[in-house]
Design an enzyme around this catalytic site. Sequence first.
Site, PDB file in Angstrom:
ATOM      1  CE1 TYR A 148      -3.047  12.394  -3.746  1.00  0.00           C
ATOM      2  CE2 TYR A 148      -4.640  12.007  -1.989  1.00  0.00           C
ATOM      3  CZ  TYR A 148      -3.761  11.523  -2.941  1.00  0.00           C
ATOM      4  OH  TYR A 148      -3.620  10.162  -3.108  1.00  0.00           O
ATOM      5  CE  LYS A 152      -5.312  10.492  -6.291  1.00  0.00           C
ATOM      6  NZ  LYS A 152      -4.893   9.684  -7.473  1.00  0.00           N
TER       7      LYS A 152
END
Length: 257
Positions: A148, A152
């Site tokens: 994750y 990002k």
Amino acid sequence: MTTALITGATAGIGAAFARRLAADGHNLVLVARDTKRLQEQATELHDRHGVEAEVLTADLSLDEGIAAVETRLADRRDPVDLLVNNAGFGNKGRFLEVSMADELTMLKVHCEAVLRLTSAAAGAMRERGRGGVVNVASVAAFVPRGTYGASKAWVVQFTQGTARDLAGTGVRLMALCPGFVRTEFHERAGMGTDNIPGWMWLDADKLVAAALTDLARGKTVSVPDPRYKALMGLVKLAPRGVLGGMTSKTGRKYGPQ
């Protein structure tokens, strides 16, 4: 009237962008997977603010879903002036506890979709000499924390690099990096949130207001809250080895339960 296209528009940050932009008089293209929720949202925004709200059902984890949104963004007859790449999700579990299929789906939505939709939008915007793209990332981009955070981080680096490449064309790009926001995000991922301190939570509507102000000011990265600005300042000063251990412990304390 200008038109804004928002992915992941039916909940959380995406819905907050839709509310604010409709209130400001922008027509909308609302993108998500749930047609019923999209239609209800479009009707409400039209009735409340008198704007046109187009519905586009698309699953950005699939090539055909991304392609459908690319086609809409490339439409020169009905141009999109602002793209908000907000669609995203979290996976519950540490690395090797999450299936490879789910990891790859995350990269599809967070990276490939953002790349392709930004390209489609920016190409049309550059021809007109104006437009904006907001790519929703996370403060997780600045710490070593799994797929994750890595996805990002890619969003932030991609947005900053693309903003430099398009400087002077009239097209603005900005990566939005919020912290914990009260949305459906954690519930959908099956993550517990009871152990997250109250001060760490952000309000989606206030976050969007700050983000749009930063976009208007020409920022390429927005961390729209003083608390998280301070935390990210400390992150920059911490050695990477120490930071990795801290974020691992923090993830176990405040992350998926």
